[in-house]
Design an enzyme around this catalytic site. Structure first.
Site, PDB file in Angstrom:
ATOM      1  N   PHE A   1       0.811  -1.214   0.000  1.00  0.00           N
ATOM      2  CA  PHE A   1       0.000   0.000   0.000  1.00  0.00           C
ATOM      3  C   PHE A   1       0.847   1.268   0.000  1.00  0.00           C
ATOM      4  CE2 PHE A   1      -3.456  -2.850   1.291  1.00  0.00           C
ATOM      5  CZ  PHE A   1      -4.461  -2.380   0.461  1.00  0.00           C
ATOM      6  N   GLU A   2       1.983   1.225   0.655  1.00  0.00           N
ATOM      7  CA  GLU A   2       2.843   2.412   0.686  1.00  0.00           C
ATOM      8  C   GLU A   2       3.540   2.623  -0.653  1.00  0.00           C
ATOM      9  OE1 GLU A   2       3.052   4.609   2.994  1.00  0.00           O
ATOM     10  OE2 GLU A   2       2.176   3.635   4.739  1.00  0.00           O
ATOM     11  N   GLY A   3       3.925   1.533  -1.304  1.00  0.00           N
ATOM     12  CA  GLY A   3       4.701   1.641  -2.534  1.00  0.00           C
ATOM     13  C   GLY A   3       6.138   2.016  -2.196  1.00  0.00           C
TER      14      GLY A   3
ATOM     15  N   ARG B   1      -6.914   0.119   1.918  1.00  0.00           N
ATOM     16  CA  ARG B   1      -5.970  -0.344   2.941  1.00  0.00           C
ATOM     17  C   ARG B   1      -6.695  -0.765   4.203  1.00  0.00           C
ATOM     18  NH1 ARG B   1      -0.261   2.426   4.492  1.00  0.00           N
ATOM     19  NH2 ARG B   1       0.301   1.063   6.240  1.00  0.00           N
TER      20      ARG B   1
ATOM     21  N   GLN C   1       0.612  10.389   4.033  1.00  0.00           N
ATOM     22  CA  GLN C   1       1.355  10.020   5.228  1.00  0.00           C
ATOM     23  C   GLN C   1       0.834  10.740   6.472  1.00  0.00           C
ATOM     24  OE1 GLN C   1       3.408   7.490   5.301  1.00  0.00           O
ATOM     25  NE2 GLN C   1       2.817   7.274   3.181  1.00  0.00           N
TER      26      GLN C   1
END
Length: 199
Positions: A15-17, A142, A177
């Protein structure tokens, strides 16, 4: 002390990549403009100590990632007072990595979990889909994935009863973030914001 499994790590990274890979094989920091206010970010959601000039190798990013994960693991071990299995630990770790320790510590999510209301945890996770008052599809997906993992039974052979005692152009990430909880009421009011940065 419980630790996140590889499955939990893979969930976070998926999900963050990983941003942003340079021609020399290192990752360059980028300004996450989805966060309110924007925050310099590197690789898979790293923000602690990251500046405009940060540029690290994959190995260096992985070491920094492991160091930050330890902060989240410690927080979960400290704050969660009911038994949870490995899938549940991984799901919570992914969420805390995104919303931050301070937000988790003061959340209804933690309160519900510590009351042993396991079935309500996915519902509480779905409250954390907003950043800057805007709901993001990436955060919705997510939280859904985390909720599904939380409710997935752990095979007996893997059961763990835990009692906590690329391109030059910067890609546009779909995962801010800085995340905030949606108030329990029907109207979205000013929500308490939290950093991905733990502690």
């Amino acid at each position: 002390m419980a630790e996140i499994s590889q499955r939990g790590i893979d969930l976070i990274v998926s999900f963050e990549g990983k941003y942003t890979l340079q021609p020399d094989g290192r990752y360059k920091s980028y300004l996450d403009t989805l966060a309110k206010p924007p925050v310099w970010t590197l690789w898979a959601g790293l923000t602690k100590g990251i500046t405009e000039d940060t540029c690290l190798t994959e190995e260096e990013c992985q070491r920094l990632f492991a160091k930050e994960l330890a902060i989240y693991e410690d927080a979960i071990n400290r704050l969660v007072t009911v038994p949870i299995n490995q899938n549940q630990f991984d799901a919570i770790a992914s969420a805390v990595y995104n919303i931050g320790v301070a937000a988790f510590e003061n959340s209804t999510l933690l309160k519900v979990l510590n009351q042993g209301k396991y079935a309500e945890v996915p519902i509480q996770l779905m409250r954390w889909t907003h950043a800057g008052g805007v709901e993001y599809p990436g955060l919705v997906r997510r939280r859904q994935a985390e909720g599904a993992l939380f409710m997935e039974p752990t095979p007996v052979t893997q059961a763990l009863a835990i009692r906590p005692d690329q391109p030059e152009e910067i890609p546009e990430p779909s995962m801010p973030q800085r995340v905030e909880a949606k108030p329990a009421g029907t109207a979205i009011q000013a929500a308490k914001e939290s950093w991905t940065l733990r502690g």
